[in-house]
Design a protein around this motif. Structure first.
Motif, PDB file in Angstrom:
ATOM      1  N   MET A 194       0.841  -1.182   0.000  1.00  0.00           N
ATOM      2  CA  MET A 194       0.000   0.000   0.000  1.00  0.00           C
ATOM      3  C   MET A 194       0.877   1.232   0.000  1.00  0.00           C
ATOM      4  SD  MET A 194      -2.953   1.095   2.715  1.00  0.00           S
ATOM      5  CE  MET A 194      -1.843   0.916   4.088  1.00  0.00           C
ATOM      6  N   ILE A 195       0.748   2.080  -1.022  1.00  0.00           N
ATOM      7  CA  ILE A 195       1.548   3.293  -1.147  1.00  0.00           C
ATOM      8  C   ILE A 195       0.660   4.493  -0.829  1.00  0.00           C
ATOM      9  CG2 ILE A 195       2.944   4.700  -2.688  1.00  0.00           C
ATOM     10  CD1 ILE A 195       3.503   2.231  -4.293  1.00  0.00           C
ATOM     11  N   LYS A 196       1.163   5.340   0.064  1.00  0.00           N
ATOM     12  CA  LYS A 196       0.445   6.561   0.406  1.00  0.00           C
ATOM     13  C   LYS A 196       1.357   7.737   0.087  1.00  0.00           C
ATOM     14  CE  LYS A 196      -2.124   4.280   4.103  1.00  0.00           C
ATOM     15  NZ  LYS A 196      -2.425   4.228   5.538  1.00  0.00           N
ATOM     16  N   ASP A 197       0.938   8.585  -0.825  1.00  0.00           N
ATOM     17  CA  ASP A 197       1.732   9.752  -1.200  1.00  0.00           C
ATOM     18  C   ASP A 197       1.302  10.912  -0.325  1.00  0.00           C
ATOM     19  OD1 ASP A 197       2.985  11.901  -2.363  1.00  0.00           O
ATOM     20  OD2 ASP A 197       2.695  11.151  -4.402  1.00  0.00           O
ATOM     21  N   ILE A 198       2.219  11.374   0.550  1.00  0.00           N
ATOM     22  CA  ILE A 198       1.903  12.456   1.480  1.00  0.00           C
ATOM     23  C   ILE A 198       1.495  13.728   0.735  1.00  0.00           C
ATOM     24  CG2 ILE A 198       2.878  13.915   3.321  1.00  0.00           C
ATOM     25  CD1 ILE A 198       2.281  11.080   4.163  1.00  0.00           C
ATOM     26  N   ARG A 199       1.961  13.875  -0.504  1.00  0.00           N
ATOM     27  CA  ARG A 199       1.604  15.074  -1.258  1.00  0.00           C
ATOM     28  C   ARG A 199       0.106  15.141  -1.545  1.00  0.00           C
ATOM     29  NH1 ARG A 199       5.280  14.677  -6.393  1.00  0.00           N
ATOM     30  NH2 ARG A 199       4.366  12.609  -6.250  1.00  0.00           N
ATOM     31  N   GLN A 200      -0.575  13.990  -1.502  1.00  0.00           N
ATOM     32  CA  GLN A 200      -1.995  13.962  -1.774  1.00  0.00           C
ATOM     33  C   GLN A 200      -2.812  14.460  -0.585  1.00  0.00           C
ATOM     34  OE1 GLN A 200      -2.717   9.953  -3.003  1.00  0.00           O
ATOM     35  NE2 GLN A 200      -1.610  10.179  -4.915  1.00  0.00           N
ATOM     36  N   ILE A 201      -2.180  14.658   0.560  1.00  0.00           N
ATOM     37  CA  ILE A 201      -2.848  15.197   1.734  1.00  0.00           C
ATOM     38  C   ILE A 201      -2.701  16.712   1.699  1.00  0.00           C
ATOM     39  CG2 ILE A 201      -2.917  15.172   4.249  1.00  0.00           C
ATOM     40  CD1 ILE A 201      -1.609  12.444   4.165  1.00  0.00           C
ATOM     41  N   ASP A 202      -3.787  17.437   1.920  1.00  0.00           N
ATOM     42  CA  ASP A 202      -3.691  18.893   1.861  1.00  0.00           C
ATOM     43  C   ASP A 202      -2.756  19.390   2.963  1.00  0.00           C
ATOM     44  OD1 ASP A 202      -5.313  19.961   4.304  1.00  0.00           O
ATOM     45  OD2 ASP A 202      -6.551  18.373   3.447  1.00  0.00           O
TER      46      ASP A 202
ATOM     47  N   GLN B 198      10.978  11.451  -1.086  1.00  0.00           N
ATOM     48  CA  GLN B 198      11.031  11.252  -2.537  1.00  0.00           C
ATOM     49  C   GLN B 198      11.891  12.295  -3.247  1.00  0.00           C
ATOM     50  OE1 GLN B 198       6.979  11.253  -3.765  1.00  0.00           O
ATOM     51  NE2 GLN B 198       6.571  13.331  -3.065  1.00  0.00           N
ATOM     52  N   GLY B 199      12.374  13.295  -2.517  1.00  0.00           N
ATOM     53  CA  GLY B 199      13.305  14.241  -3.107  1.00  0.00           C
ATOM     54  C   GLY B 199      14.754  13.833  -2.945  1.00  0.00           C
TER      55      GLY B 199
ATOM     56  N   PRO C 246      13.180   7.246  -5.744  1.00  0.00           N
ATOM     57  CA  PRO C 246      11.911   6.719  -5.228  1.00  0.00           C
ATOM     58  C   PRO C 246      11.617   5.286  -5.659  1.00  0.00           C
ATOM     59  CG  PRO C 246      11.613   8.975  -5.971  1.00  0.00           C
ATOM     60  CD  PRO C 246      13.008   8.566  -6.387  1.00  0.00           C
ATOM     61  N   ALA C 247      12.133   4.882  -6.828  1.00  0.00           N
ATOM     62  CA  ALA C 247      11.907   3.504  -7.271  1.00  0.00           C
ATOM     63  C   ALA C 247      12.496   2.495  -6.285  1.00  0.00           C
ATOM     64  CB  ALA C 247      12.518   3.293  -8.658  1.00  0.00           C
ATOM     65  N   GLY C 248      13.484   2.917  -5.504  1.00  0.00           N
ATOM     66  CA  GLY C 248      14.030   2.038  -4.482  1.00  0.00           C
ATOM     67  C   GLY C 248      13.038   1.740  -3.386  1.00  0.00           C
TER      68      GLY C 248
ATOM     69  N   MET D 282       5.305   7.870   0.682  1.00  0.00           N
ATOM     70  CA  MET D 282       6.227   8.745  -0.011  1.00  0.00           C
ATOM     71  C   MET D 282       6.082  10.143   0.577  1.00  0.00           C
ATOM     72  SD  MET D 282       7.535   6.467  -1.905  1.00  0.00           S
ATOM     73  CE  MET D 282       8.655   7.447  -2.902  1.00  0.00           C
ATOM     74  N   LEU D 283       7.163  10.638   1.176  1.00  0.00           N
ATOM     75  CA  LEU D 283       7.151  11.913   1.875  1.00  0.00           C
ATOM     76  C   LEU D 283       7.716  13.022   0.994  1.00  0.00           C
ATOM     77  CD1 LEU D 283       8.618  10.708   5.303  1.00  0.00           C
ATOM     78  CD2 LEU D 283       6.234  10.660   4.547  1.00  0.00           C
ATOM     79  N   ASP D 284       7.218  14.212   1.193  1.00  0.00           N
ATOM     80  CA  ASP D 284       7.740  15.380   0.485  1.00  0.00           C
ATOM     81  C   ASP D 284       8.969  15.857   1.254  1.00  0.00           C
ATOM     82  OD1 ASP D 284       7.980  17.359  -1.350  1.00  0.00           O
ATOM     83  OD2 ASP D 284       6.258  18.541  -0.660  1.00  0.00           O
ATOM     84  N   ALA D 285      10.072  15.122   1.095  1.00  0.00           N
ATOM     85  CA  ALA D 285      11.281  15.320   1.899  1.00  0.00           C
ATOM     86  C   ALA D 285      12.483  14.834   1.117  1.00  0.00           C
ATOM     87  CB  ALA D 285      11.161  14.562   3.228  1.00  0.00           C
ATOM     88  N   GLY D 286      13.670  15.024   1.712  1.00  0.00           N
ATOM     89  CA  GLY D 286      14.905  14.578   1.094  1.00  0.00           C
ATOM     90  C   GLY D 286      15.475  13.350   1.774  1.00  0.00           C
TER      91      GLY D 286
END
Length: 332
Positions: free
Chosen positions: A1-9, A279-280, A286-288, A303-307
């Protein structure tokens, strides 16, 4: 299950990050509200700074939480140390016994010169394995970032019965995660020790590269304390330490030769796994992160909006994910 944090406001994202500090935000729905309720009024736990002798090496470690609680073993990355966990530890220690060692050559652990200590990932794992024995750790969840992956996966492969869960934060175990720069500069050294190859990696040990590892890919660099890269660089500026770091970088290619064995461990033991991946990241793609799905079935990927060093700005967010995940999986 993949959750992309960017999809959260953005507002809800900040609320999720606040959960680990016990803030209950209005407007959260469903499971998130339930998680927040559990986190209310969490006490702040003290971190202890300790040392233990492991063979010829004195190992420094940070520890917090009840001694009889489930253990989380935090394994740091390059070029940091257990210092990278300074903000995460208090957010977990009310419920877990949290332990974060420094590898030989890092932080406050001994740093014997390369002529007296073989700086390879096999040998680092030997030390950490004996470290867990010295502390009497029989069962633990592994948190792995960067170098923590090669150490932690070797440890899990050697002692699978002791691993209760995996938390993977930008720690690679698949060629899918290799970036072009990683191949061109670091992995090249495994088979090529030419003067050109050696010269190509030298900038990696200097302050601009160290700073970049902490800031690249982070949307708001103002959230990253300069203490992070200054502490890491100070460690490398100690006499002889860059030679230590060179040896480990030159040995990094040995890890890809272990991937097949780690994948076999994943398939055979199926440890509950949480992936929280910046994912930055300019080191591991990110493919890893998504590649872990091929072999692990009991897995959640965020997947976090981070480095690369996502904890610097996102420790609350990651702590909330860990508390929710481990609360469900370790209780099952």
């Amino acid at each position: 299950m993949i959750k992309d944090i960017r999809q959260i406001d953005p507002m809800r994202r900040r609320m999720l990050g606040g959960l680990a500090m016990g803030a209950i935000a209005t407007g959260l729905a469903g499971p998130t509200r339930a998680i927040a309720a559990k986190e209310k009024d969490k006490p702040i736990m003290e971190t202890h700074f300790r040392n233990v002798q492991v063979g010829d090496v004195n190992v420094f470690y940070r520890e917090a939480g009840p001694v009889d609680a489930p253990v989380i073993l935090l394994l740091h990355g390059y070029p940091s140390s257990s210092f990278m966990f300074r903000d995460l530890i208090p957010l977990l220690a009310d419920r877990y016994r949290v332990i974060a060692p420094d590898y030989p050559g890092f932080g406050y652990s001994d740093a014997p010169p390369p002529e007296r200590f073989d700086y390879t990932f096999d040998h680092l794992t030997d030390v950490i394995e004996r470290f867990t024995d010295a502390l009497g750790l029989k069962r633990y969840a592994l948190y792995m970032q960067d170098y923590g992956g090669p150490v932690g996966f070797r440890l899990a492969e050697r002692r699978p019965e002791r691993v209760s869960a995996l938390i993977i934060q930008n720690a690679n175990a698949y060629e899918d995660g290799f970036t072009p720069d990683l191949r061109r500069i670091v992995l090249r050294l495994w088979t090529d020790k030419s003067a050109e190859a050696v010269a190509a990696i030298q900038p990696l040990f200097e302050l601009p590269a160290t700073r970049g590892q902490f800031l690249d890919g982070e949307p708001d660099p103002s959230l990253v304390s300069p203490d992070a890269w200054e502490a890491a660089q100070a460690g490398m500026e100690r006499p002889g330490n860059k030679a230590i770091q060179f040896d480990l970088q030159a040995n990094y290619g040995s890890n890809s030769e272990r991937y097949a064995g780690w994948h076999k461990y994943f398939r055979g033991h199926q440890p509950p796994t949480l992936v929280a991946w910046g994912q930055g990241d300019k080191v591991f793609a990110p493919a890893g992160a998504t590649a872990y799905q091929r072999d692990l079935k009991n897995i959640e990927i965020h997947m976090l909006d981070a480095g690369h060093f996502a904890l610097e700005a996102h420790h609350r967010e990651i702590a909330a994910l860990m508390r929710d995940f481990l609360g469900r999986k370790l209780a099952a």
